[in-house]
Write a protein that holds these residues in place. Sequence first.
Motif, PDB file in Angstrom:
ATOM      1  N   PHE A 169       0.882  -0.997  -0.026  1.00 41.30           N
ATOM      2  CA  PHE A 169      -0.210   0.089   0.174  1.00 41.30           C
ATOM      3  C   PHE A 169       0.588   1.533  -0.222  1.00 41.30           C
ATOM      4  O   PHE A 169       0.424   2.130  -0.925  1.00 41.30           O
ATOM      5  CB  PHE A 169      -0.986  -0.053   1.046  1.00 41.30           C
ATOM      6  CG  PHE A 169      -1.236   0.933   1.603  1.00 41.30           C
ATOM      7  CD1 PHE A 169      -3.295   1.747   0.586  1.00 41.30           C
ATOM      8  CD2 PHE A 169      -1.195   2.495   2.706  1.00 41.30           C
ATOM      9  CE1 PHE A 169      -3.842   3.000   0.665  1.00 41.30           C
ATOM     10  CE2 PHE A 169      -2.124   3.255   2.466  1.00 41.30           C
ATOM     11  CZ  PHE A 169      -3.008   4.143   1.532  1.00 41.30           C
ATOM     12  N   LEU A 170       2.212   1.382   1.161  1.00 41.18           N
ATOM     13  CA  LEU A 170       2.704   2.058   0.842  1.00 41.18           C
ATOM     14  C   LEU A 170       3.314   2.764  -0.427  1.00 41.18           C
ATOM     15  O   LEU A 170       4.021   3.869  -0.818  1.00 41.18           O
ATOM     16  CB  LEU A 170       4.286   2.459   2.069  1.00 41.18           C
ATOM     17  CG  LEU A 170       3.554   2.236   3.534  1.00 41.18           C
ATOM     18  CD1 LEU A 170       4.648   1.923   4.930  1.00 41.18           C
ATOM     19  CD2 LEU A 170       2.309   3.538   3.916  1.00 41.18           C
ATOM     20  N   ALA A 196       3.428   8.068   2.820  1.00 35.66           N
ATOM     21  CA  ALA A 196       3.807   7.266   4.192  1.00 35.66           C
ATOM     22  C   ALA A 196       4.534   6.718   5.193  1.00 35.66           C
ATOM     23  O   ALA A 196       4.019   6.225   5.535  1.00 35.66           O
ATOM     24  CB  ALA A 196       4.589   6.283   2.756  1.00 35.66           C
ATOM     25  N   LEU A 197       4.933   7.948   5.095  1.00 32.11           N
ATOM     26  CA  LEU A 197       5.117   7.942   6.671  1.00 32.11           C
ATOM     27  C   LEU A 197       4.274   8.460   7.299  1.00 32.11           C
ATOM     28  O   LEU A 197       4.327   7.933   8.729  1.00 32.11           O
ATOM     29  CB  LEU A 197       6.508   9.581   6.545  1.00 32.11           C
ATOM     30  CG  LEU A 197       7.693   9.213   5.912  1.00 32.11           C
ATOM     31  CD1 LEU A 197       8.197  10.965   5.939  1.00 32.11           C
ATOM     32  CD2 LEU A 197       8.470   8.167   6.771  1.00 32.11           C
ATOM     33  N   ARG A 198       2.802   8.615   7.017  1.00 29.12           N
ATOM     34  CA  ARG A 198       1.937   8.697   8.053  1.00 29.12           C
ATOM     35  C   ARG A 198       1.214   7.644   9.115  1.00 29.12           C
ATOM     36  O   ARG A 198       1.114   7.296   9.534  1.00 29.12           O
ATOM     37  CB  ARG A 198       1.234   9.669   7.889  1.00 29.12           C
ATOM     38  CG  ARG A 198       1.421  11.516   7.937  1.00 29.12           C
ATOM     39  CD  ARG A 198      -0.002  11.655   7.275  1.00 29.12           C
ATOM     40  NE  ARG A 198       0.722  13.550   6.702  1.00 29.12           N
ATOM     41  CZ  ARG A 198      -0.361  13.810   7.172  1.00 29.12           C
ATOM     42  NH1 ARG A 198      -2.004  14.029   6.947  1.00 29.12           N
ATOM     43  NH2 ARG A 198      -0.111  15.741   7.116  1.00 29.12           N
ATOM     44  N   TRP A 199       1.677   5.967   7.715  1.00 29.24           N
ATOM     45  CA  TRP A 199       1.450   5.084   8.205  1.00 29.24           C
ATOM     46  C   TRP A 199       1.843   3.706   8.828  1.00 29.24           C
ATOM     47  O   TRP A 199       1.679   3.580   9.072  1.00 29.24           O
ATOM     48  CB  TRP A 199       0.547   4.608   6.614  1.00 29.24           C
ATOM     49  CG  TRP A 199      -0.475   4.839   6.120  1.00 29.24           C
ATOM     50  CD1 TRP A 199      -0.662   6.037   4.980  1.00 29.24           C
ATOM     51  CD2 TRP A 199      -1.619   4.914   6.705  1.00 29.24           C
ATOM     52  NE1 TRP A 199      -1.707   6.358   4.903  1.00 29.24           N
ATOM     53  CE2 TRP A 199      -2.839   4.846   5.244  1.00 29.24           C
ATOM     54  CE3 TRP A 199      -2.751   3.800   7.098  1.00 29.24           C
ATOM     55  CZ2 TRP A 199      -3.852   5.488   5.152  1.00 29.24           C
ATOM     56  CZ3 TRP A 199      -3.846   3.515   6.777  1.00 29.24           C
ATOM     57  CH2 TRP A 199      -4.469   5.063   5.759  1.00 29.24           C
ATOM     58  N   THR A 225       6.624  10.799  15.872  1.00 31.09           N
ATOM     59  CA  THR A 225       8.038  11.388  16.145  1.00 31.09           C
ATOM     60  C   THR A 225       8.534  12.721  14.818  1.00 31.09           C
ATOM     61  O   THR A 225       8.442  14.118  14.252  1.00 31.09           O
ATOM     62  CB  THR A 225       9.569  11.402  16.880  1.00 31.09           C
ATOM     63  OG1 THR A 225       7.824  10.730  18.181  1.00 31.09           O
ATOM     64  CG2 THR A 225       9.210  12.956  17.552  1.00 31.09           C
ATOM     65  N   PHE A 226       9.277  12.242  14.150  1.00 29.23           N
ATOM     66  CA  PHE A 226      10.118  12.089  12.529  1.00 29.23           C
ATOM     67  C   PHE A 226       8.955  13.200  11.513  1.00 29.23           C
ATOM     68  O   PHE A 226       8.938  13.843  10.907  1.00 29.23           O
ATOM     69  CB  PHE A 226      10.469  10.744  11.884  1.00 29.23           C
ATOM     70  CG  PHE A 226      11.027  11.156  10.915  1.00 29.23           C
ATOM     71  CD1 PHE A 226      12.421  11.815  11.397  1.00 29.23           C
ATOM     72  CD2 PHE A 226      11.233  10.356   9.785  1.00 29.23           C
ATOM     73  CE1 PHE A 226      13.891  12.567  10.124  1.00 29.23           C
ATOM     74  CE2 PHE A 226      12.119  11.165   8.731  1.00 29.23           C
ATOM     75  CZ  PHE A 226      12.995  11.745   8.808  1.00 29.23           C
ATOM     76  N   GLU A 227       7.773  11.798  11.691  1.00 29.98           N
ATOM     77  CA  GLU A 227       7.338  12.952  10.651  1.00 29.98           C
ATOM     78  C   GLU A 227       6.558  14.040  10.854  1.00 29.98           C
ATOM     79  O   GLU A 227       6.307  14.329   9.988  1.00 29.98           O
ATOM     80  CB  GLU A 227       5.620  12.377  10.528  1.00 29.98           C
ATOM     81  CG  GLU A 227       4.705  11.614   9.436  1.00 29.98           C
ATOM     82  CD  GLU A 227       3.424  13.100   9.404  1.00 29.98           C
ATOM     83  OE1 GLU A 227       3.790  13.522   8.534  1.00 29.98           O
ATOM     84  OE2 GLU A 227       3.184  12.565  10.908  1.00 29.98           O
ATOM     85  N   ALA A 271       8.331   3.727  -1.409  1.00 39.36           N
ATOM     86  CA  ALA A 271       7.116   5.210  -1.029  1.00 39.36           C
ATOM     87  C   ALA A 271       6.915   6.271  -3.082  1.00 39.36           C
ATOM     88  O   ALA A 271       8.408   5.983  -3.755  1.00 39.36           O
ATOM     89  CB  ALA A 271       7.259   6.480  -0.107  1.00 39.36           C
ATOM     90  N   THR A 272       6.673   6.376  -3.856  1.00 38.55           N
ATOM     91  CA  THR A 272       6.607   7.035  -4.580  1.00 38.55           C
ATOM     92  C   THR A 272       7.565   8.264  -4.435  1.00 38.55           C
ATOM     93  O   THR A 272       7.356   9.224  -4.407  1.00 38.55           O
ATOM     94  CB  THR A 272       5.031   8.375  -5.010  1.00 38.55           C
ATOM     95  OG1 THR A 272       4.136   7.296  -5.077  1.00 38.55           O
ATOM     96  CG2 THR A 272       5.122   9.218  -6.403  1.00 38.55           C
TER      97      THR A 272
END
Length: 218
Positions: A68-69, A77-80, A86-88, A192-193
């Motif tokens: 999916f990512l 993608a980072l949110r998932w 913290t990084f996102e 990711a894209t």
Amino acid sequence: MSQPATTPRHPRPRALGLLTTTLLLAACTSNPATPRDAEPPASATTPQVSGPLCAALPTGTDPGNPTFLASQPADQALRWIPTLTTFEAALRTSGVLTDLPAGTGVTILAPTDDAFAATFSEDNWDDLMTHHTDQLRTLLKAHLVTGTHPIDDLTTAGTTTTLDGTAIAVTRTGPTARLGDRADTVCADYQATNARIHLINAVLGPLPVTAGTGHRAH
């Protein structure tokens, strides 16, 4: 004696018989391949992530799984990925990703929440996020590399240069990769894209403030 009345039998409409025959012929002459048969091999469609933390992250059809990512922009993608909150949030607050030229691929060396908790106290991190944007951006650039690089390519090259201009050694250590003398990959090769995301277990780059006492909530 009169014969008992019987219910007349109506013949089956000929048109319905012709339609049934036509459908059967179409089924026999159509392409026998099913959607499953037409799918490419799993190895061509499923990104292969590796590292000791991967088993604890979404897999299969779970929300946030690697397949999916692969179709998501890097910031989405980072949110998932549940261990990168913290990084996102820091990337989103700083706007560093939006500074990249359009179409430029990026490799993201993403420290986990535990990595930030071991490095910053809650108060110090909140102060950095709120009042020291320039220092925050410099710190985050130490985790970004121009181009989309699988972890094997980085270890083969032996070194990489982050957006803050720092060259760091990358070496293979069994199932993981070592970045400089500070961090190891814990789940590498998310796609990711136009991006690659490698989760790491320590914060890289210049550390403007460090954890004293205090605790970062995950």
